[in-house]
Design a protein around this motif. Structure first.
Motif, short mmCIF file in Angstrom:
data_model
loop_
_atom_site.label_atom_id
_atom_site.label_comp_id
_atom_site.label_asym_id
_atom_site.label_seq_id
_atom_site.Cartn_x
_atom_site.Cartn_y
_atom_site.Cartn_z
N ASP A 81 82.26 36.31 -25.92
CA ASP A 81 82.14 35.20 -24.99
C ASP A 81 80.68 34.98 -24.58
N LEU A 107 78.83 33.48 -27.55
CA LEU A 107 79.17 32.07 -27.71
C LEU A 107 78.46 31.22 -26.65
N LYS A 108 78.43 31.71 -25.43
CA LYS A 108 77.76 30.98 -24.36
C LYS A 108 76.26 30.85 -24.66
N LEU A 115 74.84 30.85 -27.63
CA LEU A 115 74.68 29.90 -28.73
C LEU A 115 74.86 28.46 -28.26
N GLU A 116 75.81 28.23 -27.38
CA GLU A 116 76.02 26.89 -26.85
C GLU A 116 74.81 26.42 -26.05
N GLU A 117 74.24 27.31 -25.28
CA GLU A 117 73.04 26.98 -24.49
C GLU A 117 71.87 26.65 -25.41
N LYS A 118 71.71 27.44 -26.47
CA LYS A 118 70.62 27.19 -27.40
C LYS A 118 70.82 25.85 -28.12
N ALA A 119 72.05 25.54 -28.50
CA ALA A 119 72.35 24.26 -29.15
C ALA A 119 72.04 23.10 -28.20
N LYS A 120 72.37 23.27 -26.94
CA LYS A 120 72.09 22.22 -25.94
C LYS A 120 70.58 22.01 -25.80
N LYS A 136 69.26 20.17 -28.89
CA LYS A 136 69.63 18.76 -28.87
C LYS A 136 68.73 18.00 -27.89
#
Length: 58
Positions: free
Chosen positions: A8, A11-12, A14-19, A22
Motif C-alpha cells: 500500500d 502504491l501510494k 508511485l501514485e504521488e510520483k505519477a501525479k 503529470k
C-alpha cells in the motif's frame, strides 16, 4: 526473517510520483506554448496549421 513489504505504501508513493510527473508535464507544455508564441493564436488556428501544411505538401 524478512520484513513484509508494504504494498500500500509503495502504491501510494508511485501514485504521488505519477501525479508529480503529470503536473510537471503540463507545466512544461505551458512553458513551451508561451516560449513559441502559440498562446497568441486561437485553438482553431493552431488546429488548422498542421492540416494546412499537409495540404500544401500535396
Amino acid at each position: 526473517m524478512r520484513k513484509p513489504r508494504d504494498y500500500d505504501a509503495d502504491l501510494k508513493a508511485l501514485e504521488e510520483k505519477a501525479k508529480e510527473l503529470k503536473t510537471r508535464k503540463v507545466q512544461q507544455l505551458g512553458e513551451l506554448v508561451v516560449a513559441t508564441g502559440a498562446d497568441a493564436f486561437s485553438a482553431e488556428e493552431l488546429a488548422g496549421a498542421p492540416v494546412a501544411e499537409i495540404c500544401k505538401g500535396r
